[in-house]
Design an enzyme around this catalytic site. Structure first.
Site, PDB file in Angstrom:
ATOM      1  N   SER A  23       0.841  -1.198   0.000  1.00 50.57           N
ATOM      2  CA  SER A  23       0.000   0.000   0.000  1.00 50.57           C
ATOM      3  C   SER A  23       0.876   1.247   0.000  1.00 50.57           C
ATOM      4  CB  SER A  23      -0.916  -0.023   1.228  1.00 50.57           C
ATOM      5  OG  SER A  23      -0.156  -0.242   2.397  1.00 50.57           O
ATOM      6  N   GLU A  76       1.050   5.663   0.953  1.00 51.76           N
ATOM      7  CA  GLU A  76       0.467   6.749   1.764  1.00 51.76           C
ATOM      8  C   GLU A  76       0.741   8.109   1.113  1.00 51.76           C
ATOM      9  OE1 GLU A  76       0.819   6.399   6.046  1.00 51.76           O
ATOM     10  OE2 GLU A  76       1.477   8.487   6.112  1.00 51.76           O
ATOM     11  N   ALA A  97      -2.214  17.413  11.627  1.00 55.19           N
ATOM     12  CA  ALA A  97      -2.204  17.620  13.072  1.00 55.19           C
ATOM     13  C   ALA A  97      -3.370  18.519  13.476  1.00 55.19           C
ATOM     14  CB  ALA A  97      -0.882  18.260  13.479  1.00 55.19           C
ATOM     15  N   HIS A 157      -6.904   8.471   7.123  1.00 58.17           N
ATOM     16  CA  HIS A 157      -6.449   8.465   8.517  1.00 58.17           C
ATOM     17  C   HIS A 157      -7.421   9.362   9.289  1.00 58.17           C
ATOM     18  CE1 HIS A 157      -1.951   7.510   7.520  1.00 58.17           C
ATOM     19  NE2 HIS A 157      -2.767   6.977   6.625  1.00 58.17           N
ATOM     20  N   ASP A 209      -0.701  13.949  17.214  1.00 58.43           N
ATOM     21  CA  ASP A 209       0.126  14.716  18.158  1.00 58.43           C
ATOM     22  C   ASP A 209      -0.453  16.107  18.287  1.00 58.43           C
ATOM     23  OD1 ASP A 209       2.155  12.768  18.719  1.00 58.43           O
ATOM     24  OD2 ASP A 209       2.797  13.039  16.643  1.00 58.43           O
ATOM     25  N   LYS A 244      -5.291  -1.475  21.566  1.00 57.76           N
ATOM     26  CA  LYS A 244      -5.903  -1.056  20.292  1.00 57.76           C
ATOM     27  C   LYS A 244      -6.418  -2.277  19.529  1.00 57.76           C
ATOM     28  CE  LYS A 244      -2.177   1.493  18.951  1.00 57.76           C
ATOM     29  NZ  LYS A 244      -1.402   2.581  18.301  1.00 57.76           N
ATOM     30  N   GLN A 280       5.481   2.631  12.280  1.00 61.50           N
ATOM     31  CA  GLN A 280       6.332   3.800  12.051  1.00 61.50           C
ATOM     32  C   GLN A 280       7.500   3.308  11.203  1.00 61.50           C
ATOM     33  OE1 GLN A 280       6.878   6.773  11.460  1.00 61.50           O
ATOM     34  NE2 GLN A 280       6.219   7.509  13.465  1.00 61.50           N
ATOM     35  N   GLN A 312      15.444  16.504   5.626  1.00 63.72           N
ATOM     36  CA  GLN A 312      14.037  16.242   5.923  1.00 63.72           C
ATOM     37  C   GLN A 312      13.900  14.944   6.738  1.00 63.72           C
ATOM     38  OE1 GLN A 312      11.668  15.001   2.557  1.00 63.72           O
ATOM     39  NE2 GLN A 312      10.018  16.385   3.117  1.00 63.72           N
ATOM     40  N   PHE A 354      12.305  14.552  10.517  1.00 66.59           N
ATOM     41  CA  PHE A 354      11.198  13.639  10.819  1.00 66.59           C
ATOM     42  C   PHE A 354      11.605  12.657  11.908  1.00 66.59           C
ATOM     43  CE2 PHE A 354       9.104  13.395   6.292  1.00 66.59           C
ATOM     44  CZ  PHE A 354       8.533  14.627   6.502  1.00 66.59           C
ATOM     45  N   HIS A 387       4.069  -0.921   3.496  1.00 63.96           N
ATOM     46  CA  HIS A 387       3.284   0.309   3.328  1.00 63.96           C
ATOM     47  C   HIS A 387       4.284   1.429   3.064  1.00 63.96           C
ATOM     48  CE1 HIS A 387      -0.027   3.155   4.072  1.00 63.96           C
ATOM     49  NE2 HIS A 387       0.812   3.858   4.800  1.00 63.96           N
ATOM     50  N   LYS A 401       5.496  11.405  -3.824  1.00 62.33           N
ATOM     51  CA  LYS A 401       6.392  11.244  -4.980  1.00 62.33           C
ATOM     52  C   LYS A 401       6.248   9.804  -5.476  1.00 62.33           C
ATOM     53  CE  LYS A 401      10.086  14.270  -3.332  1.00 62.33           C
ATOM     54  NZ  LYS A 401      10.200  14.315  -1.884  1.00 62.33           N
TER      55      LYS A 401
HETATM   56  P1  FAD Z   1      -1.641   5.757  20.767  1.00 65.04           P
HETATM   57  O1  FAD Z   1      -1.762   4.347  20.341  1.00 65.04           O
HETATM   58  O2  FAD Z   1      -2.796   6.373  21.476  1.00 65.04           O
HETATM   59  O3  FAD Z   1      -0.321   5.853  21.663  1.00 65.04           O
HETATM   60  C1  FAD Z   1       0.255   7.119  22.008  1.00 65.04           C
HETATM   61  C2  FAD Z   1       1.106   6.982  23.263  1.00 65.04           C
HETATM   62  O4  FAD Z   1       0.267   6.789  24.399  1.00 65.04           O
HETATM   63  C3  FAD Z   1       2.065   5.773  23.266  1.00 65.04           C
HETATM   64  O5  FAD Z   1       3.203   6.156  23.985  1.00 65.04           O
HETATM   65  C4  FAD Z   1       1.294   4.697  24.025  1.00 65.04           C
HETATM   66  O6  FAD Z   1       2.153   3.778  24.672  1.00 65.04           O
HETATM   67  C5  FAD Z   1       0.484   5.524  25.011  1.00 65.04           C
HETATM   68  N1  FAD Z   1      -0.872   4.969  25.244  1.00 65.04           N
HETATM   69  C6  FAD Z   1      -1.696   4.414  24.315  1.00 65.04           C
HETATM   70  N2  FAD Z   1      -2.880   4.075  24.867  1.00 65.04           N
HETATM   71  C7  FAD Z   1      -2.812   4.426  26.166  1.00 65.04           C
HETATM   72  C8  FAD Z   1      -3.734   4.356  27.248  1.00 65.04           C
HETATM   73  N3  FAD Z   1      -4.966   3.869  27.053  1.00 65.04           N
HETATM   74  N4  FAD Z   1      -3.326   4.814  28.453  1.00 65.04           N
HETATM   75  C9  FAD Z   1      -2.087   5.345  28.635  1.00 65.04           C
HETATM   76  N5  FAD Z   1      -1.173   5.434  27.632  1.00 65.04           N
HETATM   77  C10 FAD Z   1      -1.531   5.000  26.422  1.00 65.04           C
HETATM   78  N6  FAD Z   1      -0.303  11.556  12.929  1.00 65.04           N
HETATM   79  C11 FAD Z   1      -1.220  12.451  12.464  1.00 65.04           C
HETATM   80  O7  FAD Z   1      -1.425  13.522  13.074  1.00 65.04           O
HETATM   81  N7  FAD Z   1      -1.923  12.213  11.306  1.00 65.04           N
HETATM   82  C12 FAD Z   1      -1.762  11.067  10.583  1.00 65.04           C
HETATM   83  O8  FAD Z   1      -2.417  10.888   9.563  1.00 65.04           O
HETATM   84  C13 FAD Z   1      -0.815  10.095  11.055  1.00 65.04           C
HETATM   85  N8  FAD Z   1      -0.640   8.919  10.407  1.00 65.04           N
HETATM   86  C14 FAD Z   1       0.190   7.967  10.936  1.00 65.04           C
HETATM   87  C15 FAD Z   1       0.293   6.715  10.305  1.00 65.04           C
HETATM   88  C16 FAD Z   1       1.117   5.715  10.816  1.00 65.04           C
HETATM   89  C17 FAD Z   1       1.163   4.375  10.134  1.00 65.04           C
HETATM   90  C18 FAD Z   1       1.893   5.980  11.983  1.00 65.04           C
HETATM   91  C19 FAD Z   1       2.834   4.927  12.521  1.00 65.04           C
HETATM   92  C20 FAD Z   1       1.810   7.221  12.616  1.00 65.04           C
HETATM   93  C21 FAD Z   1       0.955   8.222  12.113  1.00 65.04           C
HETATM   94  N9  FAD Z   1       0.809   9.457  12.742  1.00 65.04           N
HETATM   95  C22 FAD Z   1      -0.090  10.383  12.257  1.00 65.04           C
HETATM   96  C23 FAD Z   1       1.598   9.785  13.930  1.00 65.04           C
HETATM   97  C24 FAD Z   1       0.872   9.414  15.236  1.00 65.04           C
HETATM   98  O9  FAD Z   1      -0.315  10.157  15.358  1.00 65.04           O
HETATM   99  C25 FAD Z   1       1.820   9.692  16.391  1.00 65.04           C
HETATM  100  O10 FAD Z   1       2.871   8.769  16.372  1.00 65.04           O
HETATM  101  C26 FAD Z   1       1.182   9.783  17.769  1.00 65.04           C
HETATM  102  O11 FAD Z   1       2.158  10.281  18.679  1.00 65.04           O
HETATM  103  C27 FAD Z   1       0.696   8.454  18.330  1.00 65.04           C
HETATM  104  O12 FAD Z   1      -0.406   7.989  17.671  1.00 65.04           O
HETATM  105  P2  FAD Z   1      -0.970   6.512  18.014  1.00 65.04           P
HETATM  106  O13 FAD Z   1      -2.203   6.349  17.258  1.00 65.04           O
HETATM  107  O14 FAD Z   1       0.082   5.497  17.879  1.00 65.04           O
HETATM  108  O15 FAD Z   1      -1.308   6.727  19.578  1.00 65.04           O
END
Ligand code: FAD
Length: 281
Positions: free
Chosen positions: A12, A14, A48, A73, A105, A161, A172, A208, A212, A262, A268
């Site tokens: 896939s 992105e 964000a 997403h 974030d 999750k 990641q 870049q 990141f 993925h 690009k």
């Molecule tokens: P979570 O799974 O909620 O985890 C975040 C943190 O909280 C982790 O440290 C985890 O250990 C902790 N945690 C999780 N659940 C709990 C709980 N219930 N209680 C206490 N602690 C907990 N960001 C964007 O803004 N837009 C995007 O489109 C985007 N796409 C992404 C796609 C991929 C494939 C990846 C890998 C990342 C993407 N991100 C995106 C970045 C992502 O939003 C960040 O990495 C963010 O910091 C964590 O998101 P998460 O869904 O993994 O969070």
């Protein structure tokens, strides 16, 4: 046996929603070029704090209108239950079958987190209101999420999750096949049996990538960093090296049993297309 695994692997790509007319035109060219490779789906990031909500929807609509599969997403930041429910309906109306559910974030200066604190709460909500209408992807971190106090806690949170109803995960990006393979092994040990697809970041621009990587906690191994620093302005050599390194990484991941790849295309088509061709996907 090997060919059965190969047949079920998912590849896939992105995209991010473009902000300018030139960016939109470029993304159309990229979509056409990558569609020829027949990836299983094209995911589109959510800016964000919901800053690209409309942009994400527009790109997904165009992907779907081209007879391809879009995977929007959705992130928790700045989002209410009502917002998510409205978005889910809008996506169902245009035939979307797959989502990537994330926490996101908090952008600097923004204080409102929204109604969901973590991605597991968003997954639970999506399952509650739309049952099995969507295949739900979540994020995974082979080198661990930067905020997690320990790998064990991060694994426990990843498992939440999956327990909430996620069907599979995308990681990641990383440049160590060993980190991914060990993470998958740890997940199996923790009774997590969903496909965990490696996220692949092609290397085309050192500054870049370094920026990141600092913000998301993805490690660039020293030997790669040193070579990239050496090439800095020699883009031809940097890109040739990047293609070799990332193709070798993908081959090692597939040999190790990864259930697909993925690609973070950064809108690009050349780097992803070239790696795809070299791997003979
Ligand atoms: P979570 O799974 O909620 O985890 C975040 C943190 O909280 C982790 O440290 C985890 O250990 C902790 N945690 C999780 N659940 C709990 C709980 N219930 N209680 C206490 N602690 C907990 N960001 C964007 O803004 N837009 C995007 O489109 C985007 N796409 C992404 C796609 C991929 C494939 C990846 C890998 C990342 C993407 N991100 C995106 C970045 C992502 O939003 C960040 O990495 C963010 O910091 C964590 O998101 P998460 O869904 O993994 O969070």
């Amino acid at each position: 046996m090997q060919s059965d695994i190969h047949d079920t692997r998912l590849y896939s790509c992105e995209f991010f929603p473009p902000k300018t007319p030139e960016g939109t035109a470029n993304l159309r060219t990229t979509l056409t070029a990558l569609a020829a490779l027949e990836p299983a789906f094209f995911s589109v990031t959510f800016g964000a704090g919901g800053s690209t909500r409309e942009g994400t929807f527009e790109v997904i609509k165009e992907i779907q209108a081209n007879g391809l599969h879009g995977a929007p997403h959705i992130s928790c930041i700045g989002t209410t239950r009502a917002d998510v429910q409205g978005l889910l309906q809008a996506y169902q109306d245009i035939g979307v079958k797959r989502l990537v559910a994330l926490r996101g974030d908090l952008p600097s200066g923004m204080v409102e987190r929204g109604e969901f604190a973590y991605a597991n709460e968003l997954v639970t909500f999506i399952r509650d209101v739309s049952s099995n209408a969507f295949h739900i992807e979540v994020a995974a971190y082979p080198e661990y999420h930067p905020e997690a106090p320990t790998p064990k806690v991060d694994l426990k949170n990843f498992k939440r999750k999956i327990a909430a109803g996620a069907d599979s995960a995308i990681t990641q990006y990383f440049y160590s096949a060993a980190a991914y393979l060990r993470f998958v092994h740890e997940c199996e040990g923790a009774n997590i049996h969903v496909p965990i697809v490696p996220g692949i970041m092609p290397i085309t621009n050192y500054r870049q990538l370094a920026r990141f990587s600092d913000s998301c906690g993805a490690e660039i191994p020293r030997w790669i960093r040193k070579k990239l620093e050496e090439y800095q302005d020699d883009l031809t050599s940097l890109r040739a090296f990047g293609l070799d390194v990332v193709t070798d990484l993908c081959a090692a991941l597939l040999d190790g049993g990864a259930p697909g790849l993925h690609f973070y295309t950064l809108n690009k088509h050349q780097p992803t297309g070239e790696i795809w061709k070299r791997l003979g996907l």
